[in-house]
Design a protein around this motif. Structure first.
Motif, PDB file in Angstrom:
ATOM      1  N   UNK A   1       8.597   0.596 -27.774  1.00  0.00           N
ATOM      2  CA  UNK A   1       9.050   1.151 -26.493  1.00  0.00           C
ATOM      3  C   UNK A   1       8.817   0.139 -25.361  1.00  0.00           C
ATOM      4  N   UNK A   2       9.731   0.122 -24.414  1.00  0.00           N
ATOM      5  CA  UNK A   2       9.653  -0.813 -23.284  1.00  0.00           C
ATOM      6  C   UNK A   2       9.406  -2.248 -23.785  1.00  0.00           C
ATOM      7  N   UNK A   3      10.358  -2.801 -24.516  1.00  0.00           N
ATOM      8  CA  UNK A   3      10.168  -4.102 -25.157  1.00  0.00           C
ATOM      9  C   UNK A   3       9.931  -5.257 -24.188  1.00  0.00           C
ATOM     10  N   UNK A   4      10.259  -5.069 -22.923  1.00  0.00           N
ATOM     11  CA  UNK A   4      10.026  -6.143 -21.945  1.00  0.00           C
ATOM     12  C   UNK A   4       8.549  -6.448 -21.749  1.00  0.00           C
ATOM     13  N   UNK A   5       7.674  -5.583 -22.198  1.00  0.00           N
ATOM     14  CA  UNK A   5       6.229  -5.818 -22.067  1.00  0.00           C
ATOM     15  C   UNK A   5       5.702  -6.792 -23.107  1.00  0.00           C
ATOM     16  N   UNK A   6       6.563  -7.196 -24.048  1.00  0.00           N
ATOM     17  CA  UNK A   6       6.088  -7.970 -25.193  1.00  0.00           C
ATOM     18  C   UNK A   6       6.891  -9.253 -25.377  1.00  0.00           C
ATOM     19  N   UNK A   7       6.274 -10.187 -26.093  1.00  0.00           N
ATOM     20  CA  UNK A   7       7.006 -11.365 -26.531  1.00  0.00           C
ATOM     21  C   UNK A   7       8.045 -10.944 -27.567  1.00  0.00           C
ATOM     22  N   UNK A   8       8.892 -11.874 -27.968  1.00  0.00           N
ATOM     23  CA  UNK A   8       9.838 -11.571 -29.041  1.00  0.00           C
ATOM     24  C   UNK A   8       9.079 -11.174 -30.305  1.00  0.00           C
ATOM     25  N   UNK A   9       9.716 -10.349 -31.112  1.00  0.00           N
ATOM     26  CA  UNK A   9       9.095  -9.912 -32.362  1.00  0.00           C
ATOM     27  C   UNK A   9       8.722 -11.115 -33.224  1.00  0.00           C
ATOM     28  N   UNK A  10       7.566 -11.031 -33.871  1.00  0.00           N
ATOM     29  CA  UNK A  10       7.112 -12.093 -34.771  1.00  0.00           C
ATOM     30  C   UNK A  10       7.342 -11.619 -36.204  1.00  0.00           C
ATOM     31  N   UNK A  11       8.341 -12.167 -36.914  1.00  0.00           N
ATOM     32  CA  UNK A  11       8.617 -11.722 -38.297  1.00  0.00           C
ATOM     33  C   UNK A  11       7.451 -12.066 -39.224  1.00  0.00           C
ATOM     34  N   UNK A  12       7.138 -11.161 -40.111  1.00  0.00           N
ATOM     35  CA  UNK A  12       6.057 -11.409 -41.075  1.00  0.00           C
ATOM     36  C   UNK A  12       6.528 -12.275 -42.236  1.00  0.00           C
ATOM     37  N   UNK A  13       7.825 -12.261 -42.503  1.00  0.00           N
ATOM     38  CA  UNK A  13       8.334 -12.991 -43.666  1.00  0.00           C
ATOM     39  C   UNK A  13       8.157 -12.223 -44.970  1.00  0.00           C
ATOM     40  N   UNK A  14       7.644 -11.008 -44.870  1.00  0.00           N
ATOM     41  CA  UNK A  14       7.410 -10.185 -46.065  1.00  0.00           C
ATOM     42  C   UNK A  14       8.393  -9.020 -46.072  1.00  0.00           C
ATOM     43  N   UNK A  15       9.172  -8.929 -47.148  1.00  0.00           N
ATOM     44  CA  UNK A  15      10.082  -7.799 -47.313  1.00  0.00           C
ATOM     45  C   UNK A  15       9.385  -6.756 -48.178  1.00  0.00           C
ATOM     46  N   UNK A  16       9.232  -5.580 -47.632  1.00  0.00           N
ATOM     47  CA  UNK A  16       8.499  -4.518 -48.327  1.00  0.00           C
ATOM     48  C   UNK A  16       9.465  -3.467 -48.856  1.00  0.00           C
ATOM     49  N   UNK A  17       9.471  -3.227 -50.165  1.00  0.00           N
ATOM     50  CA  UNK A  17      10.367  -2.201 -50.730  1.00  0.00           C
ATOM     51  C   UNK A  17       9.949  -0.799 -50.299  1.00  0.00           C
ATOM     52  N   UNK A  18      10.940   0.023 -49.996  1.00  0.00           N
ATOM     53  CA  UNK A  18      10.708   1.432 -49.668  1.00  0.00           C
ATOM     54  C   UNK A  18      11.251   2.295 -50.800  1.00  0.00           C
ATOM     55  N   UNK A  19      10.561   3.377 -51.091  1.00  0.00           N
ATOM     56  CA  UNK A  19      10.928   4.224 -52.226  1.00  0.00           C
ATOM     57  C   UNK A  19      10.622   5.682 -51.934  1.00  0.00           C
ATOM     58  N   UNK A  20      11.108   6.535 -52.810  1.00  0.00           N
ATOM     59  CA  UNK A  20      10.641   7.922 -52.887  1.00  0.00           C
ATOM     60  C   UNK A  20       9.465   7.936 -53.858  1.00  0.00           C
ATOM     61  N   UNK A  21       8.411   8.604 -53.495  1.00  0.00           N
ATOM     62  CA  UNK A  21       7.240   8.704 -54.363  1.00  0.00           C
ATOM     63  C   UNK A  21       7.206  10.080 -55.038  1.00  0.00           C
ATOM     64  N   UNK A  22       6.783  10.081 -56.308  1.00  0.00           N
ATOM     65  CA  UNK A  22       6.674  11.314 -57.082  1.00  0.00           C
ATOM     66  C   UNK A  22       5.289  11.399 -57.726  1.00  0.00           C
ATOM     67  N   UNK A  23       4.949  12.591 -58.126  1.00  0.00           N
ATOM     68  CA  UNK A  23       3.743  12.794 -58.908  1.00  0.00           C
ATOM     69  C   UNK A  23       3.874  12.064 -60.244  1.00  0.00           C
ATOM     70  N   UNK A  24       2.795  11.463 -60.694  1.00  0.00           N
ATOM     71  CA  UNK A  24       2.801  10.824 -62.005  1.00  0.00           C
ATOM     72  C   UNK A  24       2.495  11.863 -63.070  1.00  0.00           C
TER      73      UNK A  24
END
Length: 368
Positions: free
Chosen positions: A274-297
């Motif tokens: 929110x209100x991005x003018x308060x911050x420097x440009x985003x700093x990319x982590x370089x890490x792509x994190x997979x997103x999934x649906x989680x289920x009971x094992x």
């Protein structure tokens, strides 16, 4: 006799092998259905890219862990449904666990929790629509909200109150002390996201190397995260001296703490603060994190456990008797061999004795 007992014992043990049956809260079939829906959407022309562009989800990338092919993915027959999938069919509801959060058009679970908007809510809506088309059902989504992601994961692992998680959960992270990828079952990847760090405008920290150096050598070492999974996903690129401030309730609070100098940086997994003018440009982590649906094992069990236990004991007793008989017989053989009276005299000596005797008789006959 020993060989007979041994054979009987092995047969008795083999007879105890019982069919493995899924537990009452098995998620195996539900996860099959969700995977089939995800791959159907992923293979539909530009659906995924259109959703990304529609919601300005800039740091989302499509990750294929499951190849779209309708002929390969299994939709279990409704009449054969068991576990959580049967519960969904019977109730007409898919109970989904998540937290209330908002980040622009990427997701808004706050304004109207029963009808959230954004990329992630529409993703789940589309998945359920595919399920309804395939089975000719009218399953609806019932969202169960929890105070934090740890409670969500616990509810999913338990399986009694919810069927699965929302589709935005990290596959990385932990459940209690067990890696999440081992403690739970997961769907095909729904999306990959590259998270970013935000730093206060004018701080001079605009790259990952500068952030690392500032934390490592400076007095302020606090980095803020909304969830533990976020912190765990990027811990490898931060100095070991980093203090990970976990449990910040929402993106607004996170942004305010960075802007006020309470923390040196904050981790943003989606969109912009929110209100991005308060911050420097985003700093990319370089890490792509997979997103999934989680289920009971699943925790499958064997059918007829009590009967099989008694049969197993009987089989083991027979085997033990066979082993004792074999050992006793071998001991007798060894004992008599050492006494010079073997049970089976060597054939070579006996043959030599017979040959020598015959020769002597022949010699006697020749003399006369």
């Amino acid at each position: 006799m020993a060989r007979l007992l041994l054979t009987v014992g092995m047969i008795a043990l083999a007879a105890q092998a019982a069919p493995v049956v899924p537990d009452d809260l098995s998620a195996d079939q539900l996860s099959m259905v969700v995977d089939a829906a995800i791959t159907r959407l992923a293979g539909r022309d530009t659906w995924w890219t259109d959703q990304k562009n529609k919601h300005s989800f800039e740091n989302a990338v499509q990750v294929f862990t499951c190849t779209p092919d309708d002929t390969k993915w299994i939709w279990p027959a409704m009449e054969e449904a068991h576990g959580l999938l049967k519960r969904v069919f019977d109730s007409g509801e898919l109970k989904v666990a998540g937290v209330q959060w908002g980040d622009g058009s990427v997701a808004n679970y706050k304004t109207d929790p029963e009808n959230p908007t954004g990329f992630w809510p529409e993703y789940l809506d589309a998945m359920v629509a595919e399920i309804n088309v395939h089975y000719n059902t009218t399953i609806t989504i019932k969202r169960e909200y929890y105070d934090d992601s740890n409670l969500v994961i616990a509810a999913v692992a338990d399986g009694r109150d919810v069927d699965m998680s929302e589709p935005y959960y990290y596959i990385s992270g932990f459940h209690d002390n067990t890696p999440r990828i081992e403690a739970l079952h997961s769907s095909c990847v729904t999306a990959g996201t590259q998270g970013n760090f935000i730093t206060k405008a004018g701080s001079g920290i605009t790259t990952m190397s500068q952030l690392y150096q500032a934390i490592d050598t400076g007095a302020l070492k606090d980095v803020g995260f909304i969830a533990a999974g976020n912190a765990q996903s990027v811990s490898s690129i931060l100095p070991p001296t980093t203090f990970k401030k976990i449990g910040i309730t929402n993106d607004t609070q996170l942004a305010d703490q960075v802007a006020n100098g309470q923390i040196i940086a904050g981790y943003v997994s989606e969109g912009h603060p929110p209100q991005p003018e308060r911050f420097n440009d985003l700093i990319p982590t370089g890490i792509v994190t997979p997103r999934v649906v989680l289920f009971r094992k699943d925790e499958p069990t064997c059918a007829g456990t009590e009967t099989n236990d008694s049969g197993m004991v009987a089989g083991l007793v027979v085997l033990a008797l066979a082993v004792l008989l074999l050992v006793g017989t071998l001991a007798i053989f060894i004992y008599r061999e050492r006494r010079g009276v073997p049970v089976f005299p060597p054939l070579s000596k006996q043959e030599h004795y017979d040959v020598t005797t015959n020769e002597m008789h022949n010699m006697e006959s020749n003399r006369h």
